[in-house]
Design an enzyme around this catalytic site. Structure first.
Site, PDB file in Angstrom:
ATOM      1  N   LYS A  70      -9.661   9.091  12.106  1.00  0.00           N
ATOM      2  CA  LYS A  70     -11.083   8.742  12.181  1.00  0.00           C
ATOM      3  C   LYS A  70     -11.391   7.843  13.365  1.00  0.00           C
ATOM      4  CE  LYS A  70     -11.734   9.419   7.235  1.00  0.00           C
ATOM      5  NZ  LYS A  70     -10.453  10.159   7.127  1.00  0.00           N
ATOM      6  N   ILE A 105      -4.072 -11.025   6.052  1.00  0.00           N
ATOM      7  CA  ILE A 105      -4.028 -11.054   7.512  1.00  0.00           C
ATOM      8  C   ILE A 105      -5.273 -11.691   8.107  1.00  0.00           C
ATOM      9  CG2 ILE A 105      -2.485  -9.060   7.660  1.00  0.00           C
ATOM     10  CD1 ILE A 105      -4.927  -7.364   8.432  1.00  0.00           C
ATOM     11  N   LYS A 165     -10.989   0.844  13.292  1.00  0.00           N
ATOM     12  CA  LYS A 165      -9.610   1.232  13.605  1.00  0.00           C
ATOM     13  C   LYS A 165      -9.465   1.565  15.095  1.00  0.00           C
ATOM     14  CE  LYS A 165      -6.687   1.614  10.950  1.00  0.00           C
ATOM     15  NZ  LYS A 165      -5.674   0.611  10.536  1.00  0.00           N
ATOM     16  N   ASN A 176      -5.174  12.314   6.697  1.00  0.00           N
ATOM     17  CA  ASN A 176      -5.042  11.952   5.281  1.00  0.00           C
ATOM     18  C   ASN A 176      -3.603  12.133   4.807  1.00  0.00           C
ATOM     19  OD1 ASN A 176      -8.085  11.762   4.345  1.00  0.00           O
ATOM     20  ND2 ASN A 176      -7.921  13.535   5.682  1.00  0.00           N
ATOM     21  N   ALA A 205       0.414  -2.119   8.851  1.00  0.00           N
ATOM     22  CA  ALA A 205      -0.211  -1.093   8.014  1.00  0.00           C
ATOM     23  C   ALA A 205      -1.333  -1.644   7.147  1.00  0.00           C
ATOM     24  CB  ALA A 205       0.843  -0.426   7.130  1.00  0.00           C
ATOM     25  N   THR A 263     -17.780  17.290  -1.227  1.00  0.00           N
ATOM     26  CA  THR A 263     -18.961  16.963  -0.429  1.00  0.00           C
ATOM     27  C   THR A 263     -19.635  18.197   0.160  1.00  0.00           C
ATOM     28  OG1 THR A 263     -17.519  16.593   1.481  1.00  0.00           O
ATOM     29  CG2 THR A 263     -18.126  14.666   0.171  1.00  0.00           C
ATOM     30  N   GLY A 301       0.812  -1.214   0.000  1.00  0.00           N
ATOM     31  CA  GLY A 301       0.000   0.000   0.000  1.00  0.00           C
ATOM     32  C   GLY A 301       0.843   1.260   0.000  1.00  0.00           C
TER      33      GLY A 301
END
Length: 609
Positions: A436, A369, A448, A473, A390, A498, A318
């Site tokens: 978040k 995982i 998370k 981010n 990660a 948004t 990633g």
């Protein structure tokens, strides 16, 4: 039909002709290194002789006895021989330094001092007869001549090379510091460069009258862009490698608002060895404005816990995992195990680190995982000592539609990694989390957050240090806002936002990974380390800046907040109070521990089954 015969291949060999015949450039022969070095030695011998003559005339008016003249001739001869001999033994005349550099000047001074001391001992102490003033004055006078000749050569060479071709673009360099000076020198000595530097801009009042290689400081930020236009330049290159994003954005607005081109150099951490190259000059990227803070990391502390260790990175294909892998590799781990369920992503990260993508080594681990058995085999084979976790599902709207997938990967998958890390006595475990997770309102945030709590529980029951790292981010990650906006702009729009007031924290991937590694060095068991993301940025401002850069007339459409999405993200929950200790960009908070056996009851109450 099959055969065991080797597959034929053709090997192409390239031989550089510049190694076997003279190189001609601009109709002039470039003298061989041997001739150039012999010329330097001859120049120094001449300066030694001329220095002696100068001292004899100035100090003694050439009135010396025959005995003194004989001793002087012997002194000059022996000194010249010692100078040449010492120069070749120390490789001074064998290309050790660039001619006219500060390094060469220091070595030159040491060389003359050494020869002067030896000659003094020989002719004043052991064989008296030489006037003392000769032995004391000749070396400093001669070294001045030698250094002056070298510096004159460098000055003439710089000007000659800079004038070989007529540049096509006048530029002004913003920043008369080290990076600006390096850039000026490169441009002045590169015959193929399309640039010509006509001035500097610098905000330091102490540099108002500064000239670098004959190029002067013509103004400061307050005089932009008039000073640039008056100098006849069409381009400004920002050469402040530690500049903050807000500063870059403000300067860009002023420069481009006047119809001028604005370029920049990357942060010093992205340049090889911190050295400037002409190829580093590039247009300003939105990441320069939103990120680009100067991250100071304790390299010694990071090297202490990563160097020579077996390091496992989950989600290594990633955006975060791959950059983390590249940075960890620089600290020389004994083994770097890269785990991901995406073979193409593993191919890309192996290629970026090792220059090959054969995927034929055991350190490339293809596994999910979620699969505890497959994960166990990897831990048994490699027995990692450090784990950076990660791997995760991260797209908020997708997880709102498929919450079970988020549960399986972000919660149960994380639990699999944590359980095996404890079983195999991992020393340091770093769980990569997200902002978040602070007072979560979405499936992504809640899963998370649970991973943070499971990590805190494991910290209480395992031998090593288990911690989480939380940040917002990252710019340039796959599926990120910047990729979406750029794709929409390329397609002709519209760009979808948004809400006109929505804000987010941003950090570049290299910045985030540097701080993740630093957190692993300073984090305590069970802590959540929160990275300082700076000030939040309005998404609308980002969209407008990208559209302005494109030069297109693109419409912006507001789509409304999605389910579970916050108007403004928080790095800390309401009940959390961050404390900063050893690093100015990292805060420490605690997460309440959650035992694994509590997950089943929690999942049943949420889903009803």
């Amino acid at each position: 039909m099959t055969t065991d015969a080797p597959i034929p291949c053709t090997v192409f060999r390239y031989r550089s002709h510049s190694l076997i015949r003279p190189h001609v450039e601009d109709s002039r022969v470039i003298y061989s290194p041997t001739a150039r070095r012999a010329g330097l030695a001859a120049w120094d011998v001449m300066c030694w002789v001329v220095g002696a003559i100068f001292v004899i005339g100035a100090r003694y008016d050439f009135r010396l006895s025959d005995v003194q003249w004989n001793s002087i001739v012997a002194y000059v001869t022996v000194g010249a021989a010692l100078l040449v001999l010492a120069g070749f033994l120390t490789k001074f005349y064998r290309g050790r330094h660039r001619v006219g550099s500060f390094d060469e000047a220091a070595t030159l001074g040491a060389l003359y001092a050494g020869v002067g001391v030896i000659a003094y001992v020989i002719f004043i102490v052991l064989i008296p007869g030489l006037p003392r003033g000769i032995a004391l004055l000749v070396p400093p006078v001669a070294v001045l001549g030698s250094a002056a000749g070298r510096w004159l050569y460098r000055l003439l060479r710089t000007r000659a090379v800079g004038d070989r071709e007529t540049p096509t673009k006048n530029i002004v360099i913003y920043g008369a510091g080290d990076a600006g000076y390096q850039l000026l020198r490169l441009i002045a000595t590169d015959r193929k460069s399309e640039y010509r530097v006509v001035g500097f801009i610098d905000d330091n009042p102490g540099k108002r009258n500064l000239r670098l290689l004959g190029v002067r400081v013509i103004g400061d930020r307050a005089s932009l862009p008039d000073a640039v236009i008056d100098a006849g330049a069409q381009t400004v290159v920002l050469a402040i490698t530690s500049a903050h994003g807000d500063f870059i954005g403000d300067v860009q607005d002023v420069i481009e608002g006047a119809g001028l081109e604005f370029l920049t150099l990357p942060p010093v951490t992205e340049m090889i060895g911190g050295r400037v190259k002409i190829g580093d000059i590039r247009p300003v990227d939105i990441a320069d404005i939103l990120g680009r803070r100067q991250v100071k990391t304790d390299l010694g502390a990071i090297a202490d816990y990563l160097g020579g260790k077996r390091v496992l990175i989950t989600g290594a294909g990633g955006s975060i995992g791959s950059e983390l892998a590249r940075q960890v590799h620089r600290f020389g781990p004994e083994e770097l195990i890269l785990l991901d369920r995406d073979e193409s992503a593993l191919h890309a990260v192996q290629l970026s680190i090792y220059g090959k993508g054969l995927l034929d080594t055991p350190d490339m681990a293809l596994s999910d995982i979620r699969d505890a058995d497959a994960l166990r085999r990897i831990f048994e084979q490699h027995r990692p000592e450090i784990v950076f976790h990660a791997a995760a599902l991260k797209h908020l709207p997708m997880l709102e539609m498929y919450p079970e997938e988020g549960w399986k990967t972000n919660v149960l998958g994380s639990l699999n990694v944590l359980t095996l890390a404890a079983e195999f006595d991992v020393q340091v475990f770093v769980n990569v989390s997200t902002d978040k997770a602070a007072d979560p309102t979405s499936v992504l945030g809640r899963t998370k957050r649970l991973a943070e709590q499971l990590t805190a529980w494991q910290a209480e029951h395992a031998n090593g240090r288990y911690m989480s790292v939380r940040f917002g981010n990252v710019l340039g990650s796959r599926g990120s806002m910047l990729q979406t906006f750029n794709s929409q702009i390329d397609a002709g729009g519209p760009v979808t936002v948004t809400h006109p007031d929505i804000t987010r924290y941003f950090m570049t991937i290299p910045e985030a990974c540097e701080l993740v590694m630093q957190a692993g060095a300073i984090g305590g068991p069970g802590e959540v380390l929160v990275l300082d993301m700076g000030t939040p940025v309005k998404i609308l401002d980002v969209a407008q800046r990208l559209i302005a850069r494109s030069g297109k007339n693109i419409e912006i459409v507001f789509t409304g907040l999605r389910h579970g999405e916050k108007m403004h993200e928080d790095l800390f929950g309401e009940a959390e109070s961050g404390k900063r200790s050893s690093h100015p960009l990292i805060s420490h908070v605690t997460a309440p521990a959650l035992a694994p056996e509590e997950l089943n009851a929690m999942h049943t109450s949420r889903t009803g089954r």
